[in-house]
Design a protein around this motif. Sequence first.
Motif, mmCIF file in Angstrom:
data_model
loop_
_atom_site.group_PDB
_atom_site.id
_atom_site.type_symbol
_atom_site.label_atom_id
_atom_site.label_comp_id
_atom_site.label_asym_id
_atom_site.label_seq_id
_atom_site.Cartn_x
_atom_site.Cartn_y
_atom_site.Cartn_z
ATOM 1 N N GLN A 12 1.400 -11.043 -27.516
ATOM 2 C CA GLN A 12 0.861 -11.824 -28.627
ATOM 3 C C GLN A 12 1.726 -13.050 -28.911
ATOM 4 O OE1 GLN A 12 0.833 -8.593 -31.457
ATOM 5 N NE2 GLN A 12 -1.410 -8.395 -31.336
ATOM 6 N N ASP A 60 -6.109 -18.414 -33.295
ATOM 7 C CA ASP A 60 -6.774 -17.102 -33.286
ATOM 8 C C ASP A 60 -6.621 -16.426 -34.650
ATOM 9 O OD1 ASP A 60 -7.570 -14.469 -32.893
ATOM 10 O OD2 ASP A 60 -6.683 -14.356 -30.888
ATOM 11 N N LEU A 61 -7.679 -16.469 -35.456
ATOM 12 C CA LEU A 61 -7.625 -15.897 -36.788
ATOM 13 C C LEU A 61 -7.373 -14.393 -36.771
ATOM 14 C CD1 LEU A 61 -10.553 -17.734 -38.583
ATOM 15 C CD2 LEU A 61 -8.114 -18.110 -38.860
ATOM 16 N N GLU A 62 -7.943 -13.724 -35.808
ATOM 17 C CA GLU A 62 -7.761 -12.277 -35.719
ATOM 18 C C GLU A 62 -6.300 -11.927 -35.468
ATOM 19 O OE1 GLU A 62 -9.836 -9.054 -33.044
ATOM 20 O OE2 GLU A 62 -11.322 -10.433 -33.917
ATOM 21 N N LEU A 63 -5.667 -12.685 -34.630
ATOM 22 C CA LEU A 63 -4.268 -12.437 -34.308
ATOM 23 C C LEU A 63 -3.354 -12.867 -35.451
ATOM 24 C CD1 LEU A 63 -2.184 -11.468 -32.309
ATOM 25 C CD2 LEU A 63 -2.322 -13.693 -31.174
ATOM 26 N N ARG A 66 -3.821 -10.660 -38.793
ATOM 27 C CA ARG A 66 -3.831 -9.207 -38.559
ATOM 28 C C ARG A 66 -3.161 -8.445 -39.630
ATOM 29 N NH1 ARG A 66 0.975 -7.819 -36.824
ATOM 30 N NH2 ARG A 66 2.350 -9.453 -36.156
#
Length: 66
Positions: A12, A60-63, A66
């Motif tokens: 990541q 990356d909004l998800e990353l 989180r």
Amino acid sequence: MPSTYIPFTEEQKLQLLKSPFIERVLSNHLEYSVEFKQMAVTQYLQGKTPVEIFINADLDLELIGR
């Protein structure tokens, strides 16, 4: 209720560092470039939401969220 600390994995971290807007990735903290900070403030003052700003920067909004 305390939030759960989940450190970024090495994979990541490498993915995040591919962005020109991220200068440094610590285990649970991101440091954004001055360019991104200035762009984000400008866009925010123009009425963009934080989500729109991150999407426009191809982050990356998800990353990140989180």
